[in-house]
Write a protein that holds these residues in place. Sequence first.
Motif, PDB file in Angstrom:
ATOM      1  N   THR A 255       0.854  -1.193   0.000  1.00  0.00           N
ATOM      2  CA  THR A 255       0.000   0.000   0.000  1.00  0.00           C
ATOM      3  C   THR A 255       0.889   1.241   0.000  1.00  0.00           C
ATOM      4  N   TYR A 256       0.455   2.268  -0.727  1.00  0.00           N
ATOM      5  CA  TYR A 256       1.224   3.506  -0.826  1.00  0.00           C
ATOM      6  C   TYR A 256       0.395   4.671  -0.295  1.00  0.00           C
ATOM      7  N   GLU A 299     -10.934  -1.383   8.318  1.00  0.00           N
ATOM      8  CA  GLU A 299     -10.541  -0.518   9.426  1.00  0.00           C
ATOM      9  C   GLU A 299      -9.761   0.707   8.947  1.00  0.00           C
ATOM     10  N   MET A 300      -9.255   0.676   7.732  1.00  0.00           N
ATOM     11  CA  MET A 300      -8.493   1.788   7.198  1.00  0.00           C
ATOM     12  C   MET A 300      -9.403   2.777   6.485  1.00  0.00           C
ATOM     13  N   GLN A 301      -8.933   4.011   6.342  1.00  0.00           N
ATOM     14  CA  GLN A 301      -9.701   5.030   5.617  1.00  0.00           C
ATOM     15  C   GLN A 301      -9.848   4.612   4.162  1.00  0.00           C
ATOM     16  N   PHE A 333      -5.757  12.285  -5.475  1.00  0.00           N
ATOM     17  CA  PHE A 333      -5.003  11.751  -4.342  1.00  0.00           C
ATOM     18  C   PHE A 333      -5.397  12.467  -3.057  1.00  0.00           C
ATOM     19  N   LYS A 334      -5.570  11.675  -1.976  1.00  0.00           N
ATOM     20  CA  LYS A 334      -5.898  12.242  -0.668  1.00  0.00           C
ATOM     21  C   LYS A 334      -4.817  11.865   0.329  1.00  0.00           C
ATOM     22  N   THR A 335      -4.285  12.847   1.002  1.00  0.00           N
ATOM     23  CA  THR A 335      -3.255  12.608   2.010  1.00  0.00           C
ATOM     24  C   THR A 335      -3.819  11.764   3.157  1.00  0.00           C
ATOM     25  N   GLY A 336      -3.038  10.785   3.605  1.00  0.00           N
ATOM     26  CA  GLY A 336      -3.457   9.945   4.726  1.00  0.00           C
ATOM     27  C   GLY A 336      -4.104   8.634   4.333  1.00  0.00           C
ATOM     28  N   VAL A 337      -4.497   8.518   3.067  1.00  0.00           N
ATOM     29  CA  VAL A 337      -5.117   7.277   2.587  1.00  0.00           C
ATOM     30  C   VAL A 337      -4.026   6.341   2.062  1.00  0.00           C
ATOM     31  N   LYS A 338      -4.136   5.080   2.409  1.00  0.00           N
ATOM     32  CA  LYS A 338      -3.194   4.076   1.904  1.00  0.00           C
ATOM     33  C   LYS A 338      -3.825   3.417   0.670  1.00  0.00           C
TER      34      LYS A 338
END
Length: 421
Positions: A255-256, A299-301, A333-338
């Motif tokens: 994941t990035y 559980e992740m954004q 792209f959204k900061t904080g999303v994997k």
Amino acid sequence: MFALVDCNNFYASCERVFNPNLQGKPVAILSNNDGCVISMSDEAKKLQLPFGAPIFKWDAFCKANNITVLSSNYPLYGDMSARVMNILAGFSPDVEIYSIDESFLELKGFENYDLSEYATKMRSRILKWTGIPTCVGIAPTKALTKVANKIARSNIKQSKGICIIDSEEKRIKALKWTKIGNVWGIGSRLKKRLQDKGCITAYDFTQLSSDWVLKEFSIVEWRLQKDLQGISKIPLEDAVSSKKMIATTRSFEYTYSDIDNIKERISTFAASCAEKLRNQKSSCHMLIVQLSSDRHKKEMQQHRENITVVFSSPTDSTLTIANAAVEAVKTIFKTGVKYKRAGVIVTGLVPNDNFQLDLFSSENPKHKPLMSAIDKLNRKFKADKIKLGNQDLQRTWKMRQERLSPRFTTNINDIIIVKTT
């Protein structure tokens, strides 16, 4: 008459050709990056391992039931497919390669042939020359060959892998056996609409008014109905016809959450699409860029989005397409999303030698000779030696393939060595 030759559990069968220890045992094949189950042997199906099962959730089940789980070996499958298709070309000059594991054959001038014997000969030769088991359905239309093939596959011991629909009685019996949802070309939405109309089987669909089908659906469904009625309306297609859309979509090895890695991957996917465009001598009007997080990790954004870019004039330039793709992915792209998966799709394809020019804008004329030179060098050296500056020059696309079998037929280092004493 038409014939449909379909390879049985193709990916698993390819693995068994070179590993006889897998014969008679449950085998499952995984998608890119060892994600989900995409193919399995009959033995695995009997254990009720579901298609699309994420392997991280079903790994314990597979181990408990002694299911051999393997990574997708696409070079091997592609080469074995080519061998099967080359054999089929010897049985008819009119062949449509429908997918990696099945082909339609048009049997013109075979009126005096024993079609059962001919189908048996096809199956025997493919099995002897490649080790791949097949089923053959023969009928007056393409849609009916699909039905015939399913019948042959449903009970191979009784059918011996062959079903021939050559009479009205057999056609009606086959259609009454076939559920409406199992008909070639009928998806879930169309299935529901037809079921609401009282269609439970394929035979019920053929009894609807053709005028009503044309009015309520489209010419595609009308042709399908006619084909099922035994009136050929779906012709054999040219196997080398150009694609209407080209896509490169991949799951990342990891994941990035940083934009730089994602931009590099998007640029690489865009370069792949552009090269495929040039190979089929097409240009694209539109570009679609997709980006999504790992949907299995609730559980992740979560974030999933795509964006469409329309070019002022059609292009096949890697420079133009890659730059547009990178700019597009920056906007979604959204900061904080994997992020786990991305894709580039080029569509609105037109031939390179026949499209509308734009009076006020045009692509740099240097792009054409540059792309031609890059393609020539990459073909010569059998690898992507020439890349864009925003691609990782040391990196080639590498999927997670922890359960990969050797590439027996395409890699000299993986060829089987036979020792004699």
